[in-house]
Design a protein around this motif. Sequence first.
Motif, PDB file in Angstrom:
ATOM      1  N   ASP A 111      -3.312   2.409   1.410  1.00 31.89           N
ATOM      2  CA  ASP A 111      -3.185   3.341   2.527  1.00 31.89           C
ATOM      3  C   ASP A 111      -2.111   4.388   2.252  1.00 31.89           C
ATOM      4  N   ALA A 112      -0.981   3.934   1.701  1.00 31.00           N
ATOM      5  CA  ALA A 112       0.132   4.847   1.439  1.00 31.00           C
ATOM      6  C   ALA A 112      -0.250   5.904   0.410  1.00 31.00           C
ATOM      7  N   ILE A 113      -0.919   5.473  -0.660  1.00 26.12           N
ATOM      8  CA  ILE A 113      -1.328   6.423  -1.696  1.00 26.12           C
ATOM      9  C   ILE A 113      -2.407   7.365  -1.170  1.00 26.12           C
ATOM     10  N   ALA A 114      -3.355   6.821  -0.414  1.00 29.68           N
ATOM     11  CA  ALA A 114      -4.418   7.652   0.150  1.00 29.68           C
ATOM     12  C   ALA A 114      -3.845   8.746   1.042  1.00 29.68           C
ATOM     13  N   LYS A 115      -2.839   8.403   1.819  1.00 23.92           N
ATOM     14  CA  LYS A 115      -2.200   9.388   2.689  1.00 23.92           C
ATOM     15  C   LYS A 115      -1.537  10.485   1.866  1.00 23.92           C
ATOM     16  N   MET A 116      -0.918  10.119   0.762  1.00 27.07           N
ATOM     17  CA  MET A 116      -0.240  11.113  -0.062  1.00 27.07           C
ATOM     18  C   MET A 116      -1.195  12.152  -0.618  1.00 27.07           C
ATOM     19  N   VAL A 117      -2.398  11.723  -1.014  1.00 35.31           N
ATOM     20  CA  VAL A 117      -3.328  12.654  -1.670  1.00 35.31           C
ATOM     21  C   VAL A 117      -4.474  13.084  -0.756  1.00 35.31           C
ATOM     22  N   GLY A 118      -4.455  12.637   0.509  1.00 36.07           N
ATOM     23  CA  GLY A 118      -5.390  13.137   1.495  1.00 36.07           C
ATOM     24  C   GLY A 118      -6.806  12.629   1.374  1.00 36.07           C
ATOM     25  N   VAL A 119      -6.983  11.350   1.028  1.00 44.12           N
ATOM     26  CA  VAL A 119      -8.324  10.774   0.925  1.00 44.12           C
ATOM     27  C   VAL A 119      -8.360   9.456   1.700  1.00 44.12           C
ATOM     28  N   SER A 120      -9.537   8.836   1.722  1.00 44.86           N
ATOM     29  CA  SER A 120      -9.690   7.546   2.374  1.00 44.86           C
ATOM     30  C   SER A 120      -9.188   6.435   1.459  1.00 44.86           C
ATOM     31  N   HIS A 121      -8.663   5.355   2.055  1.00 47.23           N
ATOM     32  CA  HIS A 121      -8.169   4.266   1.204  1.00 47.23           C
ATOM     33  C   HIS A 121      -9.312   3.598   0.448  1.00 47.23           C
ATOM     34  N   GLU A 122     -10.553   3.722   0.937  1.00 47.83           N
ATOM     35  CA  GLU A 122     -11.701   3.169   0.206  1.00 47.83           C
ATOM     36  C   GLU A 122     -11.960   3.907  -1.103  1.00 47.83           C
ATOM     37  N   GLN A 249      -3.269  18.235  -2.555  1.00 46.81           N
ATOM     38  CA  GLN A 249      -4.062  17.061  -2.253  1.00 46.81           C
ATOM     39  C   GLN A 249      -5.340  17.109  -3.088  1.00 46.81           C
ATOM     40  N   ILE A 250      -6.020  15.978  -3.144  1.00 48.01           N
ATOM     41  CA  ILE A 250      -7.204  15.864  -3.997  1.00 48.01           C
ATOM     42  C   ILE A 250      -8.236  16.943  -3.664  1.00 48.01           C
ATOM     43  N   ALA A 251      -8.393  17.248  -2.396  1.00 50.78           N
ATOM     44  CA  ALA A 251      -9.385  18.254  -1.988  1.00 50.78           C
ATOM     45  C   ALA A 251      -9.112  19.611  -2.627  1.00 50.78           C
ATOM     46  N   ASP A 252      -7.846  19.892  -2.938  1.00 50.64           N
ATOM     47  CA  ASP A 252      -7.489  21.167  -3.559  1.00 50.64           C
ATOM     48  C   ASP A 252      -8.005  21.274  -4.984  1.00 50.64           C
ATOM     49  N   GLY A 271       4.811  -0.037 -13.626  1.00 53.05           N
ATOM     50  CA  GLY A 271       3.619  -0.864 -13.573  1.00 53.05           C
ATOM     51  C   GLY A 271       2.733  -0.567 -12.382  1.00 53.05           C
ATOM     52  N   THR A 272       2.814   0.684 -11.861  1.00 58.96           N
ATOM     53  CA  THR A 272       1.967   1.076 -10.730  1.00 58.96           C
ATOM     54  C   THR A 272       1.260   2.394 -11.036  1.00 58.96           C
ATOM     55  N   GLY A 273      -0.034   2.410 -10.827  1.00 59.33           N
ATOM     56  CA  GLY A 273      -0.837   3.607 -10.993  1.00 59.33           C
ATOM     57  C   GLY A 273      -1.897   3.641  -9.917  1.00 59.33           C
ATOM     58  N   ALA A 274      -2.745   4.668  -9.944  1.00 62.77           N
ATOM     59  CA  ALA A 274      -3.793   4.783  -8.934  1.00 62.77           C
ATOM     60  C   ALA A 274      -5.029   5.445  -9.521  1.00 62.77           C
ATOM     61  N   MET A 275      -6.170   5.043  -9.014  1.00 62.62           N
ATOM     62  CA  MET A 275      -7.469   5.588  -9.388  1.00 62.62           C
ATOM     63  C   MET A 275      -8.152   6.147  -8.143  1.00 62.62           C
ATOM     64  N   TYR A 276      -8.738   7.313  -8.295  1.00 63.33           N
ATOM     65  CA  TYR A 276      -9.526   7.925  -7.219  1.00 63.33           C
ATOM     66  C   TYR A 276     -10.959   8.119  -7.688  1.00 63.33           C
ATOM     67  N   ILE A 277     -11.903   7.673  -6.861  1.00 66.41           N
ATOM     68  CA  ILE A 277     -13.322   7.961  -7.063  1.00 66.41           C
ATOM     69  C   ILE A 277     -13.867   8.443  -5.727  1.00 66.41           C
TER      70      ILE A 277
END
Length: 435
Positions: A111-122, A249-252, A271-277
């Motif tokens: 949720d925290a990462i999704a908020k940062m980049v403006g997408v859904s946590h799913e 944000q990702i939309a940009d 040891g923390t990263g994130a993936m967006y699809i």
Amino acid sequence: MRPDRRTFLKSAAACAPVAMMASASADAQAAAVVAVKLTPNSIPVADLPKHYDVETGIHNLENGYWGVMPRAVAQVYAEQSAYVNRNNSIWARNVMPGGACLAAGGREARDAIAKMVGVSHEEIAITRSGSDALQSLICNYKAIKPGDAVIYCDLDYDAMIASMDWLGDHRGAQVVKFDMPEPATTANILAAYEDVLKRTPNAKLLLVTQVSNRTGLVTPVKEIVAMARARGVDTICDIAHGVACLDFQIADLGCDFAGWSVHKWTSAPLGTGAMYIRRSRIDDIDISYDNHEIPPHDITARVPAGTVNFAALLSIPTAADFHFAVGGAAKEKHLRSLRDRWVHAVTDLPNVEICVPDDPARYCAITSFRLKSMHTNEQAQHLQTMLFEKYRVHTVWRKGVAKGPVIRVTPGLYSTFSDSDALANALHKEHAMFA
């Protein structure tokens, strides 16, 4: 102590045996500090050095490897480490009463990462690093058939280049590499991408790096993604040095797939990263190692299975709160000012070559330079060593740039103008060393 500062405090009454393990007053004090100091836009950039504990006596301008945790994040990470170590599988197997569990902590991090980049946590999965995320996206991209082409450039990251080469070695793809032009003006960058796409009609996948780890060049990602999409080419975007450094944000970007390191500019633990699809593209990335333990429509099935650093995962929300406490736009402006300070002080030196154009759209925190007549890796290494040993200025040399090795300079959020000035003063004295 608490599993995460939101869920555990709420469930303390239901978890009395656990709560007895730590001081309730200490928990309340820590929560109060976080609540006061980490509210949005509550930390002026002038106060940032006060929030970090860093080694003194060294001007550390190599903050591109990973981001130093501010004190608030480091404190939570230490608490979470103790908590996880103490509660072990009672917490990790999701049996602890009151909802304080791994499942809740993982959801909060997403949720925290999704908020940062403006997408859904799913659309977000937590990974072990940016490389972990991007390697999974590249190597599990389904649409590659033998003979399809994949494209990358010299300024892309080594691990991502290796993954694109893997598609050639193991999936029969034609691997096409091109060099980023210098000077890398917006027009020159777009022309280079248009050229490689035009001469590669069988292209299926393009790797696009938002901010080069080698030179600091910021590419016009949105335009490149649109250009590729118009030719039926998918893009996977490496935004490791963009998230929480550039205010976007990702939309940009308009991209469908992206990966980044949360332990870089978000300043979460290592040891923390994130993936967006993008939700509509989930089926185009295969699940990892045939992992059927997770539903196939779930993005987390695209992450290799295994035990992670749970304390690091639980600290991500605090790191995100610190990001918002400073503010994305304020962080970007601050990092630019630190970069501009040393660059503007050396632009008149005839032997110093800045490797990004003088266009704010094409740079931010990271900027690399060369000295004229510095042509070999050995010379670049020598310059890095000399800057550290003689001037206590820590930088890093980078290879892989078509035009030759560079010295990368990366201020951190805690850096001051004195750090930038130390580098500028050193270059004023040493800029002719290879001439």
